[in-house]
Design a protein around this motif. Structure first.
Motif, mmCIF file in Angstrom:
data_model
loop_
_atom_site.group_PDB
_atom_site.id
_atom_site.type_symbol
_atom_site.label_atom_id
_atom_site.label_comp_id
_atom_site.label_asym_id
_atom_site.label_seq_id
_atom_site.Cartn_x
_atom_site.Cartn_y
_atom_site.Cartn_z
ATOM 1 N N ALA A 208 0.819 -1.218 0.000
ATOM 2 C CA ALA A 208 0.000 0.000 0.000
ATOM 3 C C ALA A 208 0.850 1.264 0.000
ATOM 4 N N LEU A 209 2.167 1.113 0.100
ATOM 5 C CA LEU A 209 3.075 2.256 0.134
ATOM 6 C C LEU A 209 3.542 2.604 -1.281
ATOM 7 N N PRO A 210 3.146 3.754 -1.828
ATOM 8 C CA PRO A 210 3.550 4.142 -3.192
ATOM 9 C C PRO A 210 4.974 4.677 -3.211
ATOM 10 N N GLN A 211 5.862 4.007 -3.933
ATOM 11 C CA GLN A 211 7.251 4.426 -3.980
ATOM 12 C C GLN A 211 7.907 3.952 -5.277
ATOM 13 N N VAL A 212 8.819 4.748 -5.796
ATOM 14 C CA VAL A 212 9.651 4.360 -6.939
ATOM 15 C C VAL A 212 11.032 4.945 -6.717
ATOM 16 N N GLN A 213 12.028 4.403 -7.425
ATOM 17 C CA GLN A 213 13.371 4.945 -7.323
ATOM 18 C C GLN A 213 13.524 6.161 -8.239
ATOM 19 N N ASP A 214 14.562 6.927 -7.977
ATOM 20 C CA ASP A 214 14.729 8.191 -8.698
ATOM 21 C C ASP A 214 15.119 8.022 -10.166
ATOM 22 N N ASN A 215 15.460 6.792 -10.579
ATOM 23 C CA ASN A 215 15.760 6.570 -11.996
ATOM 24 C C ASN A 215 14.554 6.058 -12.778
ATOM 25 N N THR A 216 13.388 6.094 -12.145
ATOM 26 C CA THR A 216 12.142 5.637 -12.759
ATOM 27 C C THR A 216 11.616 6.692 -13.728
ATOM 28 N N ARG A 240 16.878 4.519 -0.059
ATOM 29 C CA ARG A 240 15.470 4.714 0.318
ATOM 30 C C ARG A 240 15.238 6.020 1.069
ATOM 31 N N ASN A 241 16.135 6.978 0.886
ATOM 32 C CA ASN A 241 15.886 8.324 1.399
ATOM 33 C C ASN A 241 14.988 9.056 0.414
ATOM 34 N N VAL A 242 14.028 9.802 0.930
ATOM 35 C CA VAL A 242 13.053 10.489 0.077
ATOM 36 C C VAL A 242 13.674 11.744 -0.532
ATOM 37 N N GLU A 243 13.713 11.794 -1.873
ATOM 38 C CA GLU A 243 14.240 12.961 -2.568
ATOM 39 C C GLU A 243 13.141 13.926 -2.991
ATOM 40 N N GLY A 244 11.920 13.428 -3.071
ATOM 41 C CA GLY A 244 10.798 14.265 -3.463
ATOM 42 C C GLY A 244 9.539 13.428 -3.579
ATOM 43 N N VAL A 245 8.473 14.063 -4.027
ATOM 44 C CA VAL A 245 7.205 13.357 -4.226
ATOM 45 C C VAL A 245 6.663 13.683 -5.608
ATOM 46 N N PHE A 246 5.955 12.718 -6.145
ATOM 47 C CA PHE A 246 5.297 12.899 -7.448
ATOM 48 C C PHE A 246 3.800 12.765 -7.191
ATOM 49 N N THR A 247 3.067 13.855 -7.411
ATOM 50 C CA THR A 247 1.654 13.908 -7.060
ATOM 51 C C THR A 247 0.773 13.973 -8.304
ATOM 52 N N LEU A 261 6.490 11.261 -21.232
ATOM 53 C CA LEU A 261 6.237 10.236 -20.215
ATOM 54 C C LEU A 261 7.442 9.335 -19.988
ATOM 55 N N ASN A 262 8.374 9.325 -20.931
ATOM 56 C CA ASN A 262 9.565 8.494 -20.769
ATOM 57 C C ASN A 262 10.701 9.237 -20.066
ATOM 58 N N ALA A 263 10.475 10.502 -19.726
ATOM 59 C CA ALA A 263 11.501 11.285 -19.039
ATOM 60 C C ALA A 263 11.647 10.795 -17.591
ATOM 61 N N PRO A 264 12.789 11.016 -16.962
ATOM 62 C CA PRO A 264 12.984 10.632 -15.559
ATOM 63 C C PRO A 264 11.989 11.376 -14.664
ATOM 64 N N VAL A 265 11.456 10.678 -13.698
ATOM 65 C CA VAL A 265 10.448 11.281 -12.828
ATOM 66 C C VAL A 265 11.027 12.420 -11.998
ATOM 67 N N VAL A 266 12.347 12.424 -11.780
ATOM 68 C CA VAL A 266 12.945 13.503 -10.984
ATOM 69 C C VAL A 266 12.768 14.861 -11.653
ATOM 70 N N GLU A 267 12.532 14.856 -12.974
ATOM 71 C CA GLU A 267 12.310 16.118 -13.682
ATOM 72 C C GLU A 267 10.898 16.654 -13.463
ATOM 73 N N ALA A 268 9.988 15.774 -13.094
ATOM 74 C CA ALA A 268 8.585 16.177 -12.932
ATOM 75 C C ALA A 268 8.153 16.259 -11.464
ATOM 76 N N MET A 269 8.936 15.706 -10.565
ATOM 77 C CA MET A 269 8.518 15.619 -9.165
ATOM 78 C C MET A 269 8.654 16.958 -8.443
ATOM 79 N N THR A 270 8.039 17.039 -7.278
ATOM 80 C CA THR A 270 8.243 18.151 -6.357
ATOM 81 C C THR A 270 9.428 17.789 -5.479
ATOM 82 N N LYS A 271 10.504 18.528 -5.605
ATOM 83 C CA LYS A 271 11.723 18.193 -4.863
ATOM 84 C C LYS A 271 11.540 18.458 -3.367
#
Length: 321
Positions: A208-216, A240-247, A261-271
């Motif tokens: 139930a915990l939503p998580q992905v790595q930063d290279n996703t 497993r340190n939190v770098e940001g969230v993707f909402t 959509l194929n870009a790294p999620v770190v470019e779209a997340m809230t840091k």
């Protein structure tokens, strides 16, 4: 008839208030002795009484017990048929009798003296056998009952209840009894839910915990967002340190802006973003979320490692409103 009923009710309340207003001026050395006897007792407080005094005594015992003083009620008649065996030398008995002449006292008082237990009296007759035998006397006397026949205990029972509350509150504060102590005595109540629950009790873990790595990719993060329905995904590094969230909002902004959509999620997340401590009180965590105007947040341990996630609905379901 309606006016008669209202006038009678008003007169009753005014008489009871008038009698109760005299209680503060009666507090003195005896009250201090009574409070200290309870505070320094290594045992429990046994509240006893008969009739209306007994009914009020049950409430006083319950109030003492819920505010940090081990206490229970014993009916005076039952005390003479075995319940006196519950009393130990280190205990305190608070006996309530307006007249101070209950016949049960003839047997109870010598028994208490033999045991060495302290006796506190709550009575309206300061020269009664109960008052004279007690280590401290709490004066609950009234000039008149609110009953029109001056028979039914009314003003006197109000005085008894108020004096019991005064004693319980004084002892409670002298002991430093606080909200969390109170909550531990009421774990099933709303206060217990607010003060005893920690974030780790309520957070979502495992699948139930939503998580992905930063290279996703944004696509995979979007799928994780949809799978859990929490409203966010925690973006973590290899440790497993939190770098940001993707909402949900981040996804909408990325798509509206023509993001791939194929870009790294770190470019779209809230840091960075808001993270909550697993060991913090749930009510404090909820206040943080309300202040920051967010509906969900990742939860981390003392080392900053992701351990769970929580949203406002989790608090509401736990009774933390």
């Amino acid at each position: 008839m309606s006016e008669f009923l209202l006038n009678t009710a008003r007169q009753t309340l005014l008489l009871e208030l008038q009698e109760a207003s005299r209680l503060p001026e009666r507090l003195g050395e005896d009250f201090i002795r009574a409070a200290n006897a309870i505070i320094h007792s290594e045992g429990k407080v046994i509240v006893a009484g008969i009739g209306k005094s007994g009914h009020i005594g049950k409430k006083i015992a319950a109030t003492l017990a819920s505010t940090g003083t081990p206490s229970f009620f014993v009916h005076a008649a039952e005390a003479l048929h075995g319940d006196l065996g519950m009393i130990e030398p280190r205990d305190v008995m608070l006996f309530i009798s307006y007249s101070g002449t209950a016949k049960e006292l003839d047997l109870i008082i010598p028994n208490l003296k033999d045991k060495g237990a302290k006796l506190l009296a709550m009575t309206g007759k300061l020269r009664s056998p109960l008052a004279l035998a007690a280590d401290a006397v709490l004066d609950i006397s009234v000039e008149r009952e609110a009953c029109p026949m001056r028979l039914a205990p009314t003003s006197s029972t109000v005085n008894t209840l108020m004096m019991g509350d005064a004693l319980a509150m004084a002892v409670m504060q002298a002991r430093g009894f606080n909200e969390e102590d109170f909550a531990r005595s009421h774990p099933a109540g709303a206060l217990g839910a607010r003060l005893l629950n920690k974030v780790h009790h309520l957070m979502r873990t495992g699948d139930a915990l939503p998580q992905v790595q930063d290279n996703t990719s944004v696509m995979d993060a979007m799928l994780e967002l949809s799978r859990t329905g929490l409203g966010l995904v925690a973006i973590c590094n290899a440790a497993r340190n939190v770098e940001g969230v993707f909402t949900d909002g981040d996804l909408r902004r990325w798509l509206v802006g023509g993001g791939n959509l194929n870009a790294p999620v770190v470019e779209a997340m809230t840091k960075g973003g808001v993270t909550l401590q697993a060991q913090s009180r749930a009510i404090d965590a909820k206040e943080i979320m309300m202040k920051r105007k967010i509906a969900a947040a990742p939860v981390v341990d003392e080392n900053g490692v992701l351990t769970g996630a929580i949203n406002l609905q989790d608090f509401y379901q736990a009774g933390i409103l």
